[in-house]
Design a protein around this motif. Structure first.
Motif, PDB file in Angstrom:
ATOM      1  N   PHE A   1       0.832  -1.214   0.000  1.00 52.21           N
ATOM      2  CA  PHE A   1       0.000   0.000   0.000  1.00 52.21           C
ATOM      3  C   PHE A   1       0.861   1.256   0.000  1.00 52.21           C
ATOM      4  N   ARG A   2       1.997   1.204   0.683  1.00 55.36           N
ATOM      5  CA  ARG A   2       2.910   2.351   0.642  1.00 55.36           C
ATOM      6  C   ARG A   2       3.522   2.509  -0.746  1.00 55.36           C
ATOM      7  N   ASP A   3       3.956   1.367  -1.329  1.00 58.63           N
ATOM      8  CA  ASP A   3       4.642   1.420  -2.625  1.00 58.63           C
ATOM      9  C   ASP A   3       3.747   1.963  -3.733  1.00 58.63           C
ATOM     10  N   VAL A   4       2.457   1.650  -3.672  1.00 63.18           N
ATOM     11  CA  VAL A   4       1.554   2.087  -4.735  1.00 63.18           C
ATOM     12  C   VAL A   4       1.115   3.542  -4.548  1.00 63.18           C
ATOM     13  N   GLY A   5       1.422   4.122  -3.394  1.00 60.93           N
ATOM     14  CA  GLY A   5       1.131   5.535  -3.172  1.00 60.93           C
ATOM     15  C   GLY A   5      -0.172   5.839  -2.486  1.00 60.93           C
ATOM     16  N   LEU A   6      -0.884   4.801  -2.030  1.00 62.33           N
ATOM     17  CA  LEU A   6      -2.180   5.035  -1.383  1.00 62.33           C
ATOM     18  C   LEU A   6      -2.025   5.687  -0.012  1.00 62.33           C
ATOM     19  N   VAL A   7      -0.957   5.343   0.690  1.00 57.02           N
ATOM     20  CA  VAL A   7      -0.742   5.899   2.026  1.00 57.02           C
ATOM     21  C   VAL A   7      -0.293   7.352   1.945  1.00 57.02           C
ATOM     22  N   SER A   8       0.680   7.629   1.079  1.00 58.99           N
ATOM     23  CA  SER A   8       1.210   8.993   0.981  1.00 58.99           C
ATOM     24  C   SER A   8       0.160   9.982   0.485  1.00 58.99           C
ATOM     25  N   ARG A   9      -0.796   9.505  -0.294  1.00 56.98           N
ATOM     26  CA  ARG A   9      -1.872  10.376  -0.777  1.00 56.98           C
ATOM     27  C   ARG A   9      -2.990  10.556   0.244  1.00 56.98           C
TER      28      ARG A   9
ATOM     29  N   ASP B   1      -0.304 -13.650  -4.887  1.00 58.55           N
ATOM     30  CA  ASP B   1      -1.101 -13.243  -6.050  1.00 58.55           C
ATOM     31  C   ASP B   1      -2.464 -12.718  -5.610  1.00 58.55           C
ATOM     32  N   GLN B   2      -3.063 -13.381  -4.626  1.00 58.43           N
ATOM     33  CA  GLN B   2      -4.350 -12.907  -4.115  1.00 58.43           C
ATOM     34  C   GLN B   2      -4.196 -11.541  -3.445  1.00 58.43           C
ATOM     35  N   GLN B   3      -3.148 -11.399  -2.654  1.00 56.48           N
ATOM     36  CA  GLN B   3      -2.921 -10.109  -1.998  1.00 56.48           C
ATOM     37  C   GLN B   3      -2.673  -9.001  -3.015  1.00 56.48           C
ATOM     38  N   GLN B   4      -1.924  -9.323  -4.048  1.00 55.93           N
ATOM     39  CA  GLN B   4      -1.655  -8.321  -5.076  1.00 55.93           C
ATOM     40  C   GLN B   4      -2.951  -7.905  -5.772  1.00 55.93           C
ATOM     41  N   TYR B   5      -3.827  -8.854  -5.976  1.00 57.83           N
ATOM     42  CA  TYR B   5      -5.120  -8.541  -6.590  1.00 57.83           C
ATOM     43  C   TYR B   5      -5.927  -7.602  -5.701  1.00 57.83           C
ATOM     44  N   VAL B   6      -5.889  -7.850  -4.385  1.00 59.26           N
ATOM     45  CA  VAL B   6      -6.600  -6.965  -3.449  1.00 59.26           C
ATOM     46  C   VAL B   6      -6.030  -5.553  -3.526  1.00 59.26           C
ATOM     47  N   VAL B   7      -4.701  -5.442  -3.486  1.00 58.89           N
ATOM     48  CA  VAL B   7      -4.047  -4.129  -3.540  1.00 58.89           C
ATOM     49  C   VAL B   7      -4.364  -3.437  -4.868  1.00 58.89           C
ATOM     50  N   ASP B   8      -4.243  -4.169  -5.957  1.00 59.70           N
ATOM     51  CA  ASP B   8      -4.523  -3.591  -7.275  1.00 59.70           C
ATOM     52  C   ASP B   8      -5.976  -3.121  -7.386  1.00 59.70           C
ATOM     53  N   SER B   9      -6.874  -3.886  -6.792  1.00 51.99           N
ATOM     54  CA  SER B   9      -8.294  -3.515  -6.845  1.00 51.99           C
ATOM     55  C   SER B   9      -8.555  -2.231  -6.069  1.00 51.99           C
ATOM     56  N   ILE B  10      -7.935  -2.102  -4.905  1.00 51.35           N
ATOM     57  CA  ILE B  10      -8.106  -0.884  -4.114  1.00 51.35           C
ATOM     58  C   ILE B  10      -7.480   0.304  -4.832  1.00 51.35           C
TER      59      ILE B  10
ATOM     60  N   ALA C   1      -7.142   0.596  -8.013  1.00 50.09           N
ATOM     61  CA  ALA C   1      -7.996   0.916  -9.160  1.00 50.09           C
ATOM     62  C   ALA C   1      -9.186   1.774  -8.735  1.00 50.09           C
ATOM     63  N   PHE C   2      -9.750   1.488  -7.587  1.00 48.12           N
ATOM     64  CA  PHE C   2     -10.881   2.283  -7.108  1.00 48.12           C
ATOM     65  C   PHE C   2     -10.493   3.751  -6.946  1.00 48.12           C
ATOM     66  N   TYR C   3      -9.296   3.975  -6.415  1.00 47.34           N
ATOM     67  CA  TYR C   3      -8.850   5.347  -6.172  1.00 47.34           C
ATOM     68  C   TYR C   3      -8.149   5.975  -7.382  1.00 47.34           C
ATOM     69  N   GLY C   4      -7.992   5.190  -8.457  1.00 43.30           N
ATOM     70  CA  GLY C   4      -7.329   5.710  -9.651  1.00 43.30           C
ATOM     71  C   GLY C   4      -5.850   5.939  -9.461  1.00 43.30           C
ATOM     72  N   VAL C   5      -5.214   5.058  -8.700  1.00 42.63           N
ATOM     73  CA  VAL C   5      -3.790   5.189  -8.385  1.00 42.63           C
ATOM     74  C   VAL C   5      -3.046   3.994  -8.967  1.00 42.63           C
ATOM     75  N   GLY C   6      -1.847   4.223  -9.455  1.00 43.43           N
ATOM     76  CA  GLY C   6      -1.007   3.139  -9.949  1.00 43.43           C
ATOM     77  C   GLY C   6      -1.179   2.872 -11.429  1.00 43.43           C
TER      78      GLY C   6
END
Length: 372
Positions: free
Chosen positions: A262-270, A356-365, A367-372
């Motif tokens: 979550f930090r790496d994808v930028g969701l926390v910093s935003r 892979d499942q965890q990555q899908y969860v992170v990617d889905s979240i 995607a909702f916020y339009g990040v990554g």
């Protein structure tokens, strides 16, 4: 991809044959109430938790109820606790005619704010129930060591195996109450609970209370309840107990992977979400991995459409539940609890979750916020 909030079938394969053998053993000896199965499990759990005694009971709720009864809590007594927990925490207080007294939570841990506990003390407070929410112990060590404090009942339903300053639940209060509901880290095949106790005199009183207050049989010095753990549940829990530490380790690894992702994808910093806060002196067992998020309900709906299971623990604080209206609390009285109720979201963290499942969860979240 479909990822449930909890997948008990994935866990089953590790112990299925042993569980079936344990159930067959109980069927063969036909001793379903109390007996050696319960005694054996109680002994093993007491050894694991490093307490003097463990008492198996019918549920986590009944563990709390029995503990309050053991302290002779009744009409007119005040019991201090959190407004942000499962209903049973306050419900058992009210069932005995006592009054729940709420104080707000720490916004980082979601547990009782330790400084507010001390400031809320009065002669009317007969007991304190801190909840070790989501798998992290409340930071109550200073209060537990304070002179003249009232009895402490640890609500450890979600925190068996958690530690604070190296000590497990059951070492900071007069007893700790645990739950073996199937979704817990140590879950049975139905309801069940336990009491972890250090004081032998108190443990003996609780052991009598769980058998309708009878000792010997049919001789009742006190009024108790039917709070017994079934032998079948004890046998199954005994099979699962040796896995508890490794399951908790896997949950922690999954949680820490999420934190970095979550930090790496930028969701926390935003500022779009906050990952769980771990006390530096605590060991979290992650019964739940709970995010604090913006647009919580919309995000939950989006994840559901993508096959990701989520849960909200808990959507309405206890102080504004209709059944507690007579206590006189209202919206705004406990702002941290109320804000948490609007923002928390649990995502899958069970031990068998794949990367892979965890990555899908992170990617889905993301995607909702339009990040990554």
């Amino acid at each position: 991809m479909k990822i449930p909030i909890l997948d008990l079938k994935a866990q089953l394969q590790a112990y299925r044959s042993d569980a079936l053998a344990a159930m067959t053993r109980v069927v063969d000896h036909q001793q379903f109430i109390m007996g050696d199965e319960v005694k054996r499990f109680e002994s093993h759990l007491a050894q694991y938790a490093e307490v003097s005694r463990c008492l198996g009971v019918s549920s986590g709720t009944d563990a709390l109820l029995a503990a309050l009864m053991g302290l002779d809590i009744g009409a007119g007594d005040h019991v201090l606790t959190t407004p942000f927990s499962f209903f049973a925490t306050a419900g058992v207080i009210a069932r005995l005619g006592a009054r729940p007294v709420f104080v707000d939570i720490d916004p980082q841990t979601y547990n009782l704010n330790s400084s507010l506990i001390q400031s809320a003390m009065s002669d009317e407070i007969r007991a304190v129930i801190p909840v070790h929410l989501y798998g992290q112990m409340a930071d109550i060590s200073d209060f537990a060591d304070s002179v003249g404090r009232p009895p402490i009942i640890e609500d450890a339903a979600q925190a068996l195996g958690a530690r604070l300053d190296g000590k497990m639940t059951g070492h900071y209060g007069d007893c700790a109450c645990v739950s073996f509901f199937p979704s817990k880290n140590l879950g049975g095949f139905g309801d069940g609970g336990g009491l972890l106790v250090q004081n032998q005199e108190f443990a003996e009183k609780l052991s009598i209370l769980r058998l309708h207050g009878a000792k010997p049989k049919y001789h009742h010095r006190i009024v108790g309840g039917n709070f017994r753990l079934d032998a079948l549940q004890a046998a199954i829990l005994g099979v699962k107990l040796p896995y508890l530490e490794s399951w908790a380790d896997a949950r922690r690894q999954n949680a820490h992977w999420y934190n970095e992702a979550f930090r790496d994808v930028g969701l926390v910093s935003r500022g779009l979400l906050a990952t769980p806060f771990e006390l530096p002196n605590a060991t979290h067992v992650y019964n739940q991995y709970v995010l604090r998020v913006t647009q919580r309900d919309e995000l939950r709906s989006f994840l559901g459409d993508r096959g990701v299971g989520t849960m909200v623990y808990y959507p309405k604080p206890l102080h504004i539940q209709p059944c507690f209206e007579q206590l006189g609390y209202g919206p705004g009285d406990f702002p941290h609890a109320e804000r948490a109720a609007n923002e928390v979201l649990a995502i899958p963290v069970y031990p068998e979750l794949t990367r892979d499942q965890q990555q899908y969860v992170v990617d889905s979240i993301a995607a909702f916020y339009g990040v990554g």
